[in-house]
Design an enzyme around this catalytic site. Structure first.
Site, PDB file in Angstrom:
ATOM      1  N   SER A  95       0.831  -1.199   0.000  1.00  0.00           N
ATOM      2  CA  SER A  95       0.000   0.000   0.000  1.00  0.00           C
ATOM      3  C   SER A  95       0.869   1.253   0.000  1.00  0.00           C
ATOM      4  O   SER A  95       1.715   1.424  -0.882  1.00  0.00           O
ATOM      5  CB  SER A  95      -0.964  -0.055   1.189  1.00  0.00           C
ATOM      6  N   ASP A 217     -10.321  -4.020  -5.548  1.00  0.00           N
ATOM      7  CA  ASP A 217      -9.664  -3.402  -4.404  1.00  0.00           C
ATOM      8  C   ASP A 217     -10.345  -2.063  -4.150  1.00  0.00           C
ATOM      9  O   ASP A 217     -10.270  -1.152  -4.972  1.00  0.00           O
ATOM     10  CB  ASP A 217      -8.175  -3.202  -4.716  1.00  0.00           C
ATOM     11  N   HIS A 245      -7.499  -5.343  -0.385  1.00  0.00           N
ATOM     12  CA  HIS A 245      -6.303  -4.500  -0.416  1.00  0.00           C
ATOM     13  C   HIS A 245      -5.089  -5.155   0.235  1.00  0.00           C
ATOM     14  O   HIS A 245      -4.021  -4.559   0.262  1.00  0.00           O
ATOM     15  CB  HIS A 245      -6.616  -3.169   0.290  1.00  0.00           C
TER      16      HIS A 245
END
Length: 267
Positions: A95, A217, A245
């Site tokens: 991320s 996502d 995610h």
């Protein structure tokens, strides 16, 4: 300062092998990589750490001024690389850590030799010609909710971020990770994360890069993965057969296979 203690650095795996750094995302800590470490341990030296303010890091080292910018978190990475004298390491970032890795690689050329971006997003807010997945109003509401009631926000958002509604235990794990983070430090990291814009920095990436996205996502839609891939010359984009995610938790086999394939190509 003892960086190893400050960032709760752990070194495991094949200590004679090439180095892989695993970097967690917002609200998480190094434990989120526990399903990836065994896949790497036989052939690679694996370095894990917690950003200051996360996990078992030294929270007394936290500074809102420093960590109000992704460069502050990138400096954590640089500090770890220099403390361990790492060279040509592969940096695997989840991320927002994908963008932190981009910054760190530029700050210390030679120490990070390749990047693996797991569900990256250089900007979460939409604008003309770019889809990040959220309007500016969405992000402000998200941050206001987080700041007003962090524990409530964690309980509501963790299942959305994780996806995989048929496996609620995954959302529960992410919620528990969020709830273990100091709310004030989480507030700073959240604002730094969701208001960041690292699109220009992508163009300067000079190292081999793998971009991993999921089929669905809620945080980083597929348009984002395509944007990152286009922005980084020579990068490889793989769409994992995974949703949510956090594919390193929800689909570890596919995620690990993609990472190992990329790393093998560099040996």
């Amino acid at each position: 300062m003892d960086i190893v203690r400050r960032n709760n650095v752990t070194v495991t795996g094949n200590l004679q092998g090439p180095t892989v750094i695993l970097a967690h995302g917002f609200g998480c800590d190094q434990n989120m990589w526990r399903l990836t470490v065994p896949a790497l341990a036989e052939d690679y030296r694996v370095v894990l750490f917690d950003y200051v303010g996360a996990g078992h890091s030294d929270s007394s080292a936290f500074s809102e001024r420093r960590y109000a910018s992704l460069h502050g978190y990138a400096q954590d990475v640089v500090d770890v690389c220099e403390a361990l004298d790492l060279r040509d390491a592969a940096f695997v970032g989840h991320s927002v850590s994908s963008m932190i890795g981009v910054l760190a690689a530029a700050m210390v050329p030679g120490r990070i030799g390749s990047l693996v971006m797991v569900a990256p997003s250089p900007r979460y807010i939409d604008e003309d010609g770019y889809r990040g997945g959220f309007s500016a109003e969405d992000i402000e509401e998200l941050l206001a909710s987080l700041e007003a009631n962090y524990l409530g926000w964690s309980g509501a958002m963790a299942p959305v971020i994780m996806g995989n509604e048929d496996r609620p235990e995954l959302g529960d794990e992410l919620k528990n990770s969020f709830c273990a983070t100091d709310p004030e430090m989480a507030r700073v990291f959240a604002r730094t994360t969701f208001l960041s814009d690292s699109r220009e920095e992508l163009k300067s990436v000079q190292v081999p890069t793998l971009v991993l996205e999921c089929t669905q996502d809620a945080i980083a839609p597929r348009e984002v993965g395509a944007f990152v891939h286009r922005a980084i010359a020579g990068s490889t984009l793989i769409t994992l057969d995974a949703t949510g995610h956090c594919p390193h938790l929800s689909a570890p086999e596919a995620t690990n296979a993609a990472i190992l394939g990329f790393l093998a190509g560099r040996r």
